[in-house]
Design an enzyme around this catalytic site. Structure first.
Site, mmCIF file in Angstrom:
data_model
loop_
_atom_site.group_PDB
_atom_site.id
_atom_site.type_symbol
_atom_site.label_atom_id
_atom_site.label_comp_id
_atom_site.label_asym_id
_atom_site.label_seq_id
_atom_site.Cartn_x
_atom_site.Cartn_y
_atom_site.Cartn_z
ATOM 1 N N HIS A 1 -24.384 -18.385 -37.090
ATOM 2 C CA HIS A 1 -25.612 -18.882 -37.402
ATOM 3 C C HIS A 1 -26.061 -18.900 -38.870
ATOM 4 O O HIS A 1 -25.842 -17.698 -39.641
ATOM 5 C CB HIS A 1 -26.753 -18.358 -36.504
ATOM 6 C CG HIS A 1 -26.620 -18.979 -35.088
ATOM 7 N ND1 HIS A 1 -26.488 -20.207 -34.542
ATOM 8 C CD2 HIS A 1 -26.399 -18.124 -33.742
ATOM 9 C CE1 HIS A 1 -26.344 -20.177 -33.319
ATOM 10 N NE2 HIS A 1 -26.550 -19.095 -32.763
ATOM 11 N N CYS B 1 -25.500 -23.571 -40.425
ATOM 12 C CA CYS B 1 -26.473 -24.392 -40.614
ATOM 13 C C CYS B 1 -27.224 -24.172 -41.909
ATOM 14 O O CYS B 1 -27.289 -23.062 -42.425
ATOM 15 C CB CYS B 1 -27.469 -24.498 -39.425
ATOM 16 S SG CYS B 1 -26.648 -25.150 -37.812
#
Length: 634
Positions: free
Chosen positions: A272, A321
């Protein structure tokens, strides 16, 4: 024009004048050669041929000297008359090549013929470049070397030699071969001057089991496959899974210490991430909900520290991301970094976009890393490799309009991840890096245990990652009064098994069975970076006594010390009890047959985002967005 001088009797006698000198030749061994000289004088002329060792050539008393060329030698002819006038011809060389002459015409009469063409080469920078051309000819051939169509100054021999090759010496080479009668050319060949590294080190981090955010699947296989590929390229690789922020910072600090002038450094992260205030952040597995930048690792800080080491090549690859949480802030830039050059940033997605992972059969993979692993072994310039990755990802219909690779670089030289390592002159630094790397990759030795009942069990080990150890136990010898032997493994202290979750066992099967020979039992020991004491492997042997028919158990303990990354002491807080408590019920236990369920995070060939979001989404809340702070670390 002839000259005259008074003779002894006052008669004007002409001096001897050579009107045609002999010509040098280049011929194959044992070829018959005729050397000729022509001279004029007032009376009968006498001739005598000599070699370069001042010896007269037997029967060499004619204007034409015919010899069988056996070795390279110099010749000269003396011309004299009865009046004691004497003159010598020019020295000529009979060059003899003892090489394959199968391509030479049977009745060769001296026409220029190239016997050996130069060969294409790839050499390391700083090494010697040598190109050779061999041509036969009467008269002897002369040479002129060219690079990229331009004549090279003073390169006029049959061998071109450059003692210390640089990138400027790369190009297309050919040689012009001429004599007084004709001109021919060699074939053009390419010379590549490979840049070199004094060493190559890589740190790979994959975060998947998040305490407060959705778990991921792909980092397991992504990190494992990329680590294997980088090792094929000569990198010293440390691969780690599921790190807290403190552990990430400690691992990065160790990695930075291995970098130095001339070293290639590569940092890879899968997990993440997000972007805030123009900076990229990597989310640690212990990041709270909501998290702040101080709960994560700033990518720009890692880049900055890598550049300060003035490495020959610094590569940062992020499969994470980069969603913006505050659209009013500036986009990500690298302007704060000093322009050292030779730095490459490969982002798995562009700014304000997500990165996805996908399941293909039983395998999960990040889409960016999938194509990265496809091309990373190429010897192309590293930016060209990333361009191929970008093109492949752009053609993937699963992420069309959702994900696009972004590449930034300050390369000054055509560096490649496949460049060779040249250690000369850097042995001390190399030794220190070798010690550090071996420390993080040291595996316990194979051990055979003999139990009181006579059964022998072999315990062996394999490293899946630098913080994941697998122990295998195999019954090698059965005792005289034992039957139905089984063996079980456990660890002291108990270590969590991050692969025990749903859908992960099938992926682990492919890794484990590639590293073992069908053992009777296996034990996965994960999160070794948290280990603060020696790791003990407990081996429990269960068997049936053939006389009493009772089921019995014997146990032995095997001390493995601090294997793999445990020796690096990456922990900076927490206790061993927290390791067990964090994944209660998932402590390491041995398994006889490894099996599992299907992936449930994403359907087959359906992308799943690596953006950290709330598990329960609320329409109006932004609880998972990082709060602003005044971080000014750069």
């Amino acid at each position: 024009m002839t000259r005259s001088r008074p003779g002894r009797c006052g008669i004007m006698i002409r001096e001897i004048y050579i009107v045609r000198h002999p010509l040098s030749v280049c011929v194959p061994v044992n070829h018959k050669v005729t050397l000729s000289v022509r001279a004029e004088g007032s009376c009968l002329l006498n001739y005598q041929w000599f070699t370069d060792d001042d010896k007269e050539v037997p029967d060499g008393t004619q204007p034409d000297l015919t010899i069988r060329a056996v070795k390279t030698q110099l010749y000269v002819c003396r011309v004299n008359d009865q009046f004691c006038n004497c003159v010598f011809s020019k020295w000529v060389k009979v060059k003899v090549w003892d090489i394959d002459k199968s391509g030479l015409p049977v009745h060769w009469q001296g026409k220029l013929h190239i016997a050996v063409n130069p060969k294409p080469q790839t050499i390391r920078r700083g090494r010697q470049l040598t190109l050779s051309c061999v041509a036969f000819g009467i008269p002897a051939p002369e040479y002129q070397w060219y690079r990229n169509g331009l004549a090279l100054l003073n390169m006029t021999g049959d061998t071109l030699q450059i003692d210390c090759a640089t990138a400027a010496h790369a190009g297309s080479y050919l040689c012009s071969v001429t004599n007084k009668l004709e001109e021919i050319w060699t074939k053009a060949v390419d010379v590549d001057v490979a840049l070199t590294a004094t060493d190559k080190v890589a740190l790979l981090i994959g975060n998947l089991n998040y305490s407060n955010h959705p778990s991921l699947m792909a980092p397991i296989m992504d990190v494992h496959e990329l680590a294997n590929l980088l090792q094929q390229l000569g990198f010293r690789v440390v691969s780690l899974l599921d790190l807290t922020r403190e552990e990430m910072l400690a691992a990065i600090e160790k990695f930075i210490q291995l970098l130095d002038t001339g070293v290639y450094g590569l940092f890879y992260y899968a997990g993440h991430g997000y972007e805030c205030a123009g900076r990229n952040y990597l989310v640690a597995v212990d990041a709270p909900q909501p998290y702040r930048p101080e709960n994560c690792v700033c990518v720009q800080r890692v880049m900055h520290n890598m550049q300060q080491k003035q490495t020959a090549l610094s590569v940062t690859l992020l499969d994470t991301c980069r969603k913006w949480y505050n659209q009013d802030r500036i986009p990500s830039v690298i302007m704060p970094l000093k322009p050292f050059g030779n730095t490459v940033y490969g982002y798995g997605t562009c700014e304000d976009a997500e990165a996805f992972e996908v399941q293909e059969g039983v395998k999960s993979t990040g889409i960016f890393t999938k194509y990265l692993n496809k091309h990373i072994l190429l010897s192309d310039k590293v930016t060209h490799v990333l361009e191929k990755v970008s093109e492949d990802l752009g053609r993937d219909p699963l992420v069309t309009g959702k994900q696009a690779v972004e590449i930034k670089h300050t390369l000054k030289e055509p560096r490649s991840l496949a460049d060779p390592v040249r250690t000369s002159g850097h042995t001390k630094e190399l030794h220190l890096r070798d010690v550090c790397w071996r420390q993080a990759n040291e595996i316990p030795r194979k051990k055979r245990l003999r139990f009181l009942c006579g059964v022998e069990v072999e315990v062996s080990f394999s490293a899946l990652f630098s913080n994941v150890l697998v122990a295998f136990a195999t019954v090698k010898t059965v005792g005289p009064r034992t039957q139905d032997c089984t063996v079980a493994l456990s660890s002291i202290p108990p270590m969590e098994d991050i692969f025990s979750g749903p859908g992960r066992s099938e992926e682990m099967d492919s890794l484990l069975f590639n590293n073992s020979n069908n053992p009777d039992c296996s034990l996965r020991i994960c999160a070794l970076q948290k280990l603060k004491e020696s790791l003990i492997i407990k081996v429990d042997l269960h068997y049936t006594h053939t006389v009493s028919k009772l089921r019995q158990t014997e146990s032995q303990h095997l001390d493995t010390g601090r294997p793999l990354v445990a020796s690096c002491k990456l922990y900076r807080g927490g206790s061993q009890a927290e390791i067990v408590k964090k994944h209660e019920g998932a402590s390491a236990q041995s398994v006889g047959n490894i099996s599992g369920s299907k992936l449930t995070v994403a359907g087959p060939r359906q992308p799943f985002t690596r953006k950290a979001e709330c598990t329960a989404k609320v329409a109006v809340t932004r609880s998972n967005e990082p709060e602003e702070n005044d971080e000014t670390e750069l």
